[in-house]
Design a protein around this motif. Structure first.
Motif, PDB file in Angstrom:
ATOM      1  N   MET A   1      -4.869  15.614   4.710  1.00  0.00           N
ATOM      2  CA  MET A   1      -3.961  14.607   3.716  1.00  0.00           C
ATOM      3  C   MET A   1      -4.918  13.618   3.238  1.00  0.00           C
ATOM      4  O   MET A   1      -4.699  12.492   2.611  1.00  0.00           O
ATOM      5  CB  MET A   1      -2.818  14.095   4.441  1.00  0.00           C
ATOM      6  N   GLY A   2      -6.199  13.926   2.919  1.00  0.00           N
ATOM      7  CA  GLY A   2      -7.345  13.143   2.640  1.00  0.00           C
ATOM      8  C   GLY A   2      -8.477  12.933   3.570  1.00  0.00           C
ATOM      9  O   GLY A   2      -8.446  13.066   4.604  1.00  0.00           O
ATOM     10  N   CYS A   3      -9.736  13.011   2.918  1.00  0.00           N
ATOM     11  CA  CYS A   3     -10.980  12.823   3.652  1.00  0.00           C
ATOM     12  C   CYS A   3     -11.513  11.747   3.273  1.00  0.00           C
ATOM     13  O   CYS A   3     -11.404  11.191   2.343  1.00  0.00           O
ATOM     14  CB  CYS A   3     -11.740  14.080   3.046  1.00  0.00           C
ATOM     15  N   PRO A   4     -12.133  10.926   4.292  1.00  0.00           N
ATOM     16  CA  PRO A   4     -12.665   9.417   4.114  1.00  0.00           C
ATOM     17  C   PRO A   4     -13.857   9.505   3.308  1.00  0.00           C
ATOM     18  O   PRO A   4     -14.195   8.450   3.116  1.00  0.00           O
ATOM     19  CB  PRO A   4     -12.836   8.870   5.653  1.00  0.00           C
TER      20      PRO A   4
ATOM     21  N   ARG B   1      -6.416   3.746   1.322  1.00  0.00           N
ATOM     22  CA  ARG B   1      -6.772   5.053   1.901  1.00  0.00           C
ATOM     23  C   ARG B   1      -7.889   5.728   1.047  1.00  0.00           C
ATOM     24  O   ARG B   1      -8.449   6.613   1.475  1.00  0.00           O
ATOM     25  CB  ARG B   1      -5.494   5.858   1.591  1.00  0.00           C
ATOM     26  N   LEU B   2      -7.984   5.151  -0.144  1.00  0.00           N
ATOM     27  CA  LEU B   2      -9.122   5.791  -1.212  1.00  0.00           C
ATOM     28  C   LEU B   2     -10.435   4.889  -0.985  1.00  0.00           C
ATOM     29  O   LEU B   2     -11.156   4.885  -1.877  1.00  0.00           O
ATOM     30  CB  LEU B   2      -8.589   6.116  -2.363  1.00  0.00           C
ATOM     31  N   ASP B   3     -10.246   3.588  -0.060  1.00  0.00           N
ATOM     32  CA  ASP B   3     -11.811   3.227   0.046  1.00  0.00           C
ATOM     33  C   ASP B   3     -12.575   4.030   0.972  1.00  0.00           C
ATOM     34  O   ASP B   3     -12.640   3.962   2.115  1.00  0.00           O
ATOM     35  CB  ASP B   3     -11.325   1.912   1.032  1.00  0.00           C
ATOM     36  N   LEU B   4     -13.307   4.777   0.255  1.00  0.00           N
ATOM     37  CA  LEU B   4     -14.187   5.911   0.812  1.00  0.00           C
ATOM     38  C   LEU B   4     -15.568   5.508   1.519  1.00  0.00           C
ATOM     39  O   LEU B   4     -15.893   4.362   1.157  1.00  0.00           O
ATOM     40  CB  LEU B   4     -14.443   6.964  -0.229  1.00  0.00           C
ATOM     41  N   HIS B   5     -15.902   6.282   2.624  1.00  0.00           N
ATOM     42  CA  HIS B   5     -17.223   6.138   3.200  1.00  0.00           C
ATOM     43  C   HIS B   5     -18.238   6.982   2.955  1.00  0.00           C
ATOM     44  O   HIS B   5     -17.844   8.179   2.574  1.00  0.00           O
ATOM     45  CB  HIS B   5     -16.786   6.232   4.800  1.00  0.00           C
TER      46      HIS B   5
ATOM     47  N   GLU C   1     -14.343  12.360   0.756  1.00  0.00           N
ATOM     48  CA  GLU C   1     -14.168  12.715  -0.215  1.00  0.00           C
ATOM     49  C   GLU C   1     -12.784  12.352  -1.140  1.00  0.00           C
ATOM     50  O   GLU C   1     -12.577  12.569  -2.254  1.00  0.00           O
ATOM     51  CB  GLU C   1     -14.154  14.508  -0.289  1.00  0.00           C
ATOM     52  N   GLY C   2     -12.132  11.947  -0.369  1.00  0.00           N
ATOM     53  CA  GLY C   2     -10.848  11.251  -1.083  1.00  0.00           C
ATOM     54  C   GLY C   2      -9.729  12.187  -0.958  1.00  0.00           C
ATOM     55  O   GLY C   2      -9.582  13.106   0.258  1.00  0.00           O
ATOM     56  N   ASP C   3      -8.984  12.514  -1.894  1.00  0.00           N
ATOM     57  CA  ASP C   3      -7.654  13.409  -2.111  1.00  0.00           C
ATOM     58  C   ASP C   3      -7.967  14.844  -1.742  1.00  0.00           C
ATOM     59  O   ASP C   3      -9.061  15.165  -2.549  1.00  0.00           O
ATOM     60  CB  ASP C   3      -6.916  12.966  -3.219  1.00  0.00           C
TER      61      ASP C   3
ATOM     62  N   PHE D   1     -17.750   9.438  11.879  1.00  0.00           N
ATOM     63  CA  PHE D   1     -16.326  10.502  12.114  1.00  0.00           C
ATOM     64  C   PHE D   1     -16.794  11.664  13.069  1.00  0.00           C
ATOM     65  O   PHE D   1     -15.842  12.324  13.225  1.00  0.00           O
ATOM     66  CB  PHE D   1     -16.320  11.188  10.777  1.00  0.00           C
TER      67      PHE D   1
ATOM     68  N   GLY E   1     -12.609  15.335  16.561  1.00  0.00           N
ATOM     69  CA  GLY E   1     -11.281  15.100  16.821  1.00  0.00           C
ATOM     70  C   GLY E   1     -10.438  15.860  15.741  1.00  0.00           C
ATOM     71  O   GLY E   1     -10.954  16.780  15.018  1.00  0.00           O
ATOM     72  N   SER E   2      -9.144  15.770  15.629  1.00  0.00           N
ATOM     73  CA  SER E   2      -8.163  16.389  14.850  1.00  0.00           C
ATOM     74  C   SER E   2      -7.730  15.684  13.997  1.00  0.00           C
ATOM     75  O   SER E   2      -6.689  15.677  13.192  1.00  0.00           O
ATOM     76  CB  SER E   2      -7.400  17.334  15.526  1.00  0.00           C
TER      77      SER E   2
ATOM     78  N   HIS F   1       0.960  -1.258   0.052  1.00  0.00           N
ATOM     79  CA  HIS F   1       0.034  -0.098  -0.127  1.00  0.00           C
ATOM     80  C   HIS F   1       0.935   1.250   0.043  1.00  0.00           C
ATOM     81  O   HIS F   1       0.601   2.026  -0.775  1.00  0.00           O
ATOM     82  CB  HIS F   1      -0.997  -0.015   1.254  1.00  0.00           C
TER      83      HIS F   1
ATOM     84  N   THR G   1      -6.016  13.137   9.897  1.00  0.00           N
ATOM     85  CA  THR G   1      -7.226  12.924  10.655  1.00  0.00           C
ATOM     86  C   THR G   1      -7.445  11.226  10.750  1.00  0.00           C
ATOM     87  O   THR G   1      -7.700  10.674  11.539  1.00  0.00           O
ATOM     88  CB  THR G   1      -8.356  13.544  10.160  1.00  0.00           C
TER      89      THR G   1
ATOM     90  N   MET H   1      -4.699   8.943   6.162  1.00  0.00           N
ATOM     91  CA  MET H   1      -4.695   8.692   4.729  1.00  0.00           C
ATOM     92  C   MET H   1      -3.169   9.092   4.043  1.00  0.00           C
ATOM     93  O   MET H   1      -3.122   8.803   2.945  1.00  0.00           O
ATOM     94  CB  MET H   1      -5.766   9.241   4.093  1.00  0.00           C
TER      95      MET H   1
END
Lengths: 321, 321
Positions: free
Chosen positions: B146-149, A298-302, B151-153, A316, A320-321, A257, B179, B182
């Motif tokens: 560095m990425g949104c779970p 990392r790009l297995d989105l939710h 939206e992605g990149d 989510f 948090g940060s 990965h 966060t 990613m």
């Protein structure tokens, strides 16, 4: 467009992983898993170990496994071999490579292999002499190359001296093993640079453990030093016997990965490797250390949770940060 | 002898860690832990969060904690502040810094903070306007940098734009937060270089999560790009709410262990931090992700097992590599 640099990933789960497992993995299940691994794109698969069934009962079916698997063109099927008897068994199964193991620290060699390093070397020299006249390749794995849990630091010069002795015998490759996860990036970079400089013709593999969380950081350091070949274990299988609960071998899917994201070509089909990794807990009877198996790529989105979901349901929402 | 490069380690366990815990950590226990952390050599400690007690009941004792701790000269005691009400509470406790949080991705901001990014920005601008006239420092933590779970990149340019907006308001520092783990090293290196180039006067912190095993590798990439300030969480405390069982914040002791081995000066007393980390399981009612707590530092050596020990008792005897 620059071409991606090719890296060689070598799977060790069915040998270095299974040998530590209390639950015997059924021979058919081993064969089926290895056949699946053969479709994943590895450069090499360490299939099993031709050790005494009494010493490692988990791998007592070495012949049956070697004969049962479907071997795929282009993959090196390697096996661990401790002595001439093991080498003869391995050769009779038509392996592509034998992997010999000894420690560069005296205490670890005595503890792990119950003999002195010189006794180990003599025994492995006999193996080399048997195998050398065949087309089978010879790799030597040097345990505790980046530290011994009983002796501490191992000077790089000592590691290079052991490499020299096996290079002189005619070994094709050497694996520097961070057996108990003592390596750190600056050390890895220095050792790898020295090893590549002195032995440009040897196939050099790095074998990291994630015992102290540094396996992927150490991988970056090895890459910087020009290393292109890495052992890894599906699911992170492979215990660290002295630290119950601690992580063992670097996890294949986490390694691949990161390497693919960083722009390397590993040839490994990550989705397929992840799918194979999901089979492990049923085979060994417990969870595996792989974080990637839990978190996904990392790009297995939710999807976004519904706007009216209560905090506990908003996946989510942790402020948090 | 070259002087070791100084790095700044910022502990977030008592805020980013405790806020995710189901079990309420007693106020006295929080104070005692923070007082112990104050002896460990951190540059900054994120003590607590002045959010609504209803939103984060785990930190409902923010005032009592801030008033109870013994503050040590040279350490920046920072607190999370979501709005003007929180800022007023924080200022009344004499904090050294307020830490404001929003996400650079719209979906995550709406999910985590239940408002749009522009609503968040307006709210945080009001906070800045309240704090600016005081000597209290202002840091902004940008989640999902560095990425949104969902939206992605996130393009680096968008992250820099948000940094610009807060720099223009007068923020002293910005934390780029990975966060949900990613980030990968090549991306981290590029983003950090861009951020340092464009905002040389901003205090830049990197906040990594180890969700996919890359936190320490990402740290190396950030170091290469000149970053010298890192958030971390004792024991690796701090969940990843969408992936049960997955590791959260990078673990302080593992970060410091690697950085010191690599020749940096973190000012953190690793032995003391490890000792503080051993207190965590009793406080939160469960084990922590720290591998280093299980395995010990790399040179915490082990005695050789007796020669006649049976294999199961010979700690290192796994015929492994």
């Amino acid at each position: 467009m620059t071409e991606k640099k090719r890296l060689y990933i070598q799977e060790v789960a069915t040998r270095d992983g299974f040998q530590n497992e209390k639950q015997f993995v059924d021979t058919d299940a081993k064969i089926s898993l290895i056949d699946e691994l053969s479709e994943c794109g590895y450069a090499k698969i360490e299939v099993t170990s031709f050790t005494s069934p009494k010493a490692i009962p988990a791998l007592r079916d070495a012949e049956a496994v070697m004969h049962g698997i479907v071997r795929k063109e282009g993959i090196v099927y390697t096996v661990l071999v401790p002595n001439v008897r093991g080498a003869e068994r391995a050769l009779s199964c038509g392996v592509d490579e034998v992997n010999l193991v000894m420690s560069v620290s005296e205490s670890h060699n005595r503890t792990n292999l119950r003999m002195s390093r010189e006794q180990s070397f003599a025994q492995l020299r006999d193996v080399v002499n048997v195998v050398k006249s065949t087309p089978v390749a010879i790799n030597v794995s040097l345990s505790t190359s980046m530290g011994c849990p009983m002796e501490g630091d191992i000077p790089a010069g000592h590691v290079l001296d052991w490499m020299q002795r096996f290079a002189d015998l005619g070994a094709h490759g050497v694996t520097l093993c961070d057996t108990t996860g003592m390596a750190y990036p600056a050390q890895v970079g220095e050792l790898c640079r020295l090893a590549r400089e002195r032995f440009p013709a040897l196939e050099l593999t790095l074998h990291f453990h994630n015992t102290r969380g540094m396996a992927l950081a150490n991988t970056l350091a090895a890459l910087d030093a020009g290393v292109d070949r890495f052992d890894s274990s599906l699911g992170g299988l492979g215990g660290c016997p002295y630290a119950p609960g601690a992580t063992g071998n670097v996890c294949t899917e986490e390694l691949v990965h990161m390497l693919e994201l960083n722009g390397y070509d590993t040839h490994v089909d990550l989705q397929r490797a992840l799918s194979a990794s999901t089979r492990l807990p049923a085979l060994i009877g417990h969870d595996v250390p792989s974080q990637l198996l839990k978190a996904g790529r990392r790009l297995d989105l939710h999807p976004m949770p519904p706007a009216d979901a209560v905090p506990e349901q908003r996946a989510f929402a942790n402020e948090g940060s």
